[in-house]
Structures are given as C-alpha cells and as structure tokens.
Write an enzyme that holds these catalytic residues in place. Sequence first.
Site, PDB file in Angstrom:
ATOM      1  N   ASN A  61       0.828  -1.196   0.000  1.00  0.00           N
ATOM      2  CA  ASN A  61       0.000   0.000   0.000  1.00  0.00           C
ATOM      3  C   ASN A  61       0.869   1.255   0.000  1.00  0.00           C
ATOM      4  OD1 ASN A  61      -2.615  -1.263   0.194  1.00  0.00           O
ATOM      5  ND2 ASN A  61      -2.116  -1.733   2.339  1.00  0.00           N
TER       6      ASN A  61
ATOM      7  N   CYS B 184      -4.790  -7.277  -4.674  1.00  0.00           N
ATOM      8  CA  CYS B 184      -5.223  -6.052  -5.339  1.00  0.00           C
ATOM      9  C   CYS B 184      -5.660  -6.432  -6.745  1.00  0.00           C
ATOM     10  CB  CYS B 184      -4.101  -5.023  -5.374  1.00  0.00           C
ATOM     11  SG  CYS B 184      -4.555  -3.492  -6.228  1.00  0.00           S
ATOM     12  N   GLY B 185      -6.961  -6.346  -7.017  1.00  0.00           N
ATOM     13  CA  GLY B 185      -7.469  -6.779  -8.313  1.00  0.00           C
ATOM     14  C   GLY B 185      -6.967  -5.938  -9.467  1.00  0.00           C
TER      15      GLY B 185
ATOM     16  N   ARG C 246      -7.768   0.949   2.903  1.00  0.00           N
ATOM     17  CA  ARG C 246      -6.845   0.963   4.047  1.00  0.00           C
ATOM     18  C   ARG C 246      -5.428   1.084   3.497  1.00  0.00           C
ATOM     19  NH1 ARG C 246      -6.015  -5.365   5.905  1.00  0.00           N
ATOM     20  NH2 ARG C 246      -5.730  -6.126   3.782  1.00  0.00           N
TER      21      ARG C 246
ATOM     22  N   CYS D 177     -10.999   0.410  -7.106  1.00  0.00           N
ATOM     23  CA  CYS D 177     -10.513  -0.701  -6.292  1.00  0.00           C
ATOM     24  C   CYS D 177     -11.106  -1.979  -6.873  1.00  0.00           C
ATOM     25  CB  CYS D 177     -10.916  -0.529  -4.833  1.00  0.00           C
ATOM     26  SG  CYS D 177     -10.467  -1.931  -3.772  1.00  0.00           S
ATOM     27  N   GLY D 178     -10.260  -2.842  -7.394  1.00  0.00           N
ATOM     28  CA  GLY D 178     -10.736  -4.047  -8.073  1.00  0.00           C
ATOM     29  C   GLY D 178     -11.401  -5.033  -7.134  1.00  0.00           C
ATOM     30  N   THR D 179     -10.734  -5.348  -6.022  1.00  0.00           N
ATOM     31  CA  THR D 179     -11.350  -6.277  -5.078  1.00  0.00           C
ATOM     32  C   THR D 179     -12.602  -5.647  -4.465  1.00  0.00           C
ATOM     33  OG1 THR D 179      -9.815  -5.519  -3.344  1.00  0.00           O
ATOM     34  CG2 THR D 179      -9.242  -7.549  -4.533  1.00  0.00           C
TER      35      THR D 179
END
Length: 278
Positions: free
Chosen positions: A72, A81-82, A212, A220-222
């Site tokens: 991160n 991380c998608g 986070r 954000c993929g996920t």
Amino acid sequence: MEFTKGHGTGNDFVLLPDPDGQLDLTPELVAALCDRRRGIGADGVLRVVRAAKHPEGAGLAGDAEWFMDYWNADGSFAEMCGNGARVFVRYLIDTGLATPVGAALPVATRAGVVRARIDGATIAVEMRRPRVYDGSTATLGGLTLPGTAVDVGNPHLVCVLPAGIDLDALDLGAAPGFDRKVFPAGVNVEFVVAGDAVDGTDEHTLMRVYERGSAETLSCGTGACAVAAVALRDAGRNTGTVAVDVPGGRLTVTVTADSCWLSGPAVLIATGKTHPNP
C-alpha cells in the site's frame, strides 16, 4: 532504480522490476515512491519478482512463475489487489517477461494464485468467489451507515447508501470508522448506490472507496468484486454480471459458482529511473 507507472481505471501503481528478489524494499521507500509531491505518486507499489525468489511466493512457484509483491501507499502490505494484478499482467506481457498460454497467465499473490485472461486492452483476472459473511457499520461525518462484510482475499465493508444520501457529496478526506472486532486488520470501505440498467449485465452499481493504507482511490478491483457480490445477493441471485462504475471508469465483475472475474482496462503510462530519498 528503474520503474514503470501504470493504472487500471485510475488505480495507479509504481512497478519495480526485481526478478531475483535483490531489492531492499522497505515501508519508508514504498511511502517515498508513492508520495504524490516528493515521489512518483501512486496508490501502491508492485514489485515484480519471481515466485521462487520471494519467501511468500516460493510455495506457489510450481503454479506461477511471477509473484506480485503488493504494498500500500503507506508502506503496509496488502493480501490482494485486483486492479494491481491486472496492471501487473500487462507489465509482464509488454516487457516480454511472460507469454500467455491460450490467452491465460497465472500470477502468484499473497491471497494465492490468480489467473489472468487477456483480450487486447482488456485484462480480466479470476479471483476467489467473494464471501459475504457478516453485517457491520461504518461511521463517516456523523453518519452511521449499515454495511456488509465481504472477504475477497482481503477485507471489505460494503455500505449501500440509504435514500437521500448523495454518493458524490460524501467527504472521504478522512478514514471511515469501523468495528475493529470485526476487522482487526483494518478494512476497505465501499459506498454504493444503484445505477441504471446496463446492457449485458444483471446489475449496475456506482461506488466510491476508502482503501486501508491508501485513502480514497479512483478505483478498487477487489472492492468492485465485493460490491458486485452484495448487489447480486440483494437482487436474490447467487451468480451474475455486474457493471461497477468507479470515479476512474467502469469495471465488469462476473461472479460464478466458484470464482469471480474482474475485467477492465490496464495500461502502462511511463518508464524511467528514480532516486528516492525517503
């Protein structure tokens, strides 16, 4: 230090080639690279390392040659991380480090091996099926919002906004509050409203996300996978395809009986050398 900059629907990353795992990557260095004024600027760092050369990837080396070592922006680790996985695959292909077999390519991550499918500018990654498992709440600017906990290899809290609350008006300048008993390692919080029907999909949602370790991001993929799972559940479906609009563009999520496909554009925008001074 050589680097490449890439993004997937505005979720941007600094990619560091380190095939043999020799780079001394530290939280301070990661934070310096991601700094948008004093560094390159990104939501996170993707170290490109052979699975056999990374202690967390060695056990997966028989299934995937390359390990996505994702950090991160604040220098902390993330399990998955998608969008990062999709950009990671784009990098492997464009640099000639990997060649898809039948348009498919496996990548090792902290959440296990994910499989990528390449179709021109679009890259899809197959991840674990999201697990919708609990109810919880998020607090934001004096609001207490009901949400649903979802595991996509990393933790998410999906908050469908009640009528009368404007998604665009939410102030995500500060981290939302959450129940640390439910999310002891922190959580990515998604704020969601329903969208108009989109051809070829079963549901359509619009979302913003506070990640986070990275604050609000354009995508954000996920998180999109978590939102899709909740949207399908709320519609009384176990499987289906959901269009998820994020500030950085549109992602398409297909939830099957045993997995989840995240699809969208992934592009590389710059290469160069940096001399970080954390």
